[in-house]
Design a protein around this motif. Structure first.
Motif, mmCIF file in Angstrom:
data_model
loop_
_atom_site.group_PDB
_atom_site.id
_atom_site.type_symbol
_atom_site.label_atom_id
_atom_site.label_comp_id
_atom_site.label_asym_id
_atom_site.label_seq_id
_atom_site.Cartn_x
_atom_site.Cartn_y
_atom_site.Cartn_z
ATOM 1 N N LEU A 71 52.643 44.031 38.581
ATOM 2 C CA LEU A 71 51.343 44.649 38.867
ATOM 3 C C LEU A 71 50.778 45.279 37.609
ATOM 4 N N LEU A 72 49.469 45.244 37.501
ATOM 5 C CA LEU A 72 48.772 45.812 36.357
ATOM 6 C C LEU A 72 47.653 46.710 36.848
ATOM 7 N N VAL A 118 40.147 38.220 31.403
ATOM 8 C CA VAL A 118 41.508 38.218 30.846
ATOM 9 C C VAL A 118 42.533 37.988 31.955
ATOM 10 N N ILE A 119 42.382 38.674 33.063
ATOM 11 C CA ILE A 119 43.327 38.517 34.181
ATOM 12 C C ILE A 119 43.340 37.075 34.664
ATOM 13 N N HIS A 120 42.173 36.500 34.864
ATOM 14 C CA HIS A 120 42.094 35.112 35.322
ATOM 15 C C HIS A 120 42.642 34.146 34.277
ATOM 16 N N ALA A 121 42.373 34.404 33.002
ATOM 17 C CA ALA A 121 42.866 33.511 31.945
ATOM 18 C C ALA A 121 44.392 33.476 31.897
ATOM 19 N N THR A 131 45.988 37.548 39.785
ATOM 20 C CA THR A 131 45.178 37.751 40.979
ATOM 21 C C THR A 131 44.498 39.106 40.854
ATOM 22 N N LEU A 132 43.186 39.108 40.864
ATOM 23 C CA LEU A 132 42.433 40.357 40.828
ATOM 24 C C LEU A 132 42.474 40.950 42.227
ATOM 25 N N ASP A 133 43.097 42.099 42.359
ATOM 26 C CA ASP A 133 43.198 42.732 43.663
ATOM 27 C C ASP A 133 41.923 43.495 43.979
ATOM 28 N N LYS A 134 41.592 44.482 43.135
ATOM 29 C CA LYS A 134 40.404 45.286 43.447
ATOM 30 C C LYS A 134 39.962 46.090 42.244
ATOM 31 N N ALA A 145 38.890 51.681 37.567
ATOM 32 C CA ALA A 145 40.221 51.077 37.472
ATOM 33 C C ALA A 145 40.215 49.658 38.027
ATOM 34 N N VAL A 146 41.096 48.854 37.467
ATOM 35 C CA VAL A 146 41.285 47.479 37.912
ATOM 36 C C VAL A 146 42.736 47.344 38.341
ATOM 37 N N MET A 147 42.942 46.743 39.504
ATOM 38 C CA MET A 147 44.298 46.436 39.970
ATOM 39 C C MET A 147 44.433 44.927 40.051
ATOM 40 N N ALA A 148 45.500 44.413 39.453
ATOM 41 C CA ALA A 148 45.762 42.973 39.475
ATOM 42 C C ALA A 148 47.267 42.763 39.611
#
Length: 189
Positions: free
Chosen positions: A59-60, A93-96, A100-103, A108-111
């Motif tokens: 998790l990030l 960046v997360i998709h690359a 999975t982008l959570d929310k 803040a970003v949760m992935a």
């Protein structure tokens, strides 16, 4: 003839239901995943992606430092533009890196990596994404400066552990998300 019409009508209805189900799955996951992964999930009719189960994920969390101060000094539309630039950059960046982008939780970003599709190298992907986020800060700040917006700093937290991931929520609103101690740890880091 009537029997043939009923037979083909049943086949047509079944095909439409399956097509609608796949389209609905694609719509759901296209907001979380890169389009190619969302299409792949939608094509897999046996995928039970909407159930929740325990799984090891990485998790990030990434959030802006000093965001409250920034929000106090910027007009709302400028704040919106700053957030949109930052969130768009982070999502790319997360998709690359296959995440999975959570929310989005304010600034803040949760992935996470490892779901909905298994990724044996989920931890490595997440670390590479975190490093890419840091590398992307310079170009992001250059874009913000060009638009007359303040530069940003952010923190990144990573944790790997077993969490419950899947379709969670209330009867009125649901989300594909993860919960568990590793989520809390990543958020605190």
């Amino acid at each position: 003839v009537l029997g043939a019409v009923l037979f083909f009508g049943t086949i047509s209805a079944s095909y439409v239901r399956e097509w609608e189900g796949r389209r609905s799955l694609f719509r759901l996951f296209s907001s979380y995943l890169p389009p190619g992964r969302a299409r792949e999930l939608a094509r897999s009719p046996s995928a039970q992606v909407l159930t929740a189960d325990n799984r090891e994920l990485t998790l990030l969390f990434c959030d802006l430092r000093g965001f409250s101060g920034i929000a106090e000094t910027l007009p709302p539309l400028a704040l919106r533009e700053l957030l949109n630039q930052y969130l768009s950059s982070t999502t790319a960046v997360i998709h690359a890196h296959g995440g999975t982008l959570d929310k989005f939780i304010g600034d803040a970003v949760m992935a996470f990596w490892g779901a909905p599709q298994a990724q044996p190298d989920h931890a490595e992907r997440a670390v590479r994404a975190a490093l890419a986020l840091v590398d992307g800060l310079g170009p992001l700040n250059a874009t913000l400066r060009e638009q007359g917006l303040p530069e940003v700093r952010f923190g990144v937290g990573l944790a790997t552990g077993v969490v419950c991931v899947g379709d969670l929520g209330s009867n009125a609103r649901r989300a594909y998300t993860a919960v568990g101690d590793a989520v809390n740890l990543a958020a605190r880091l």
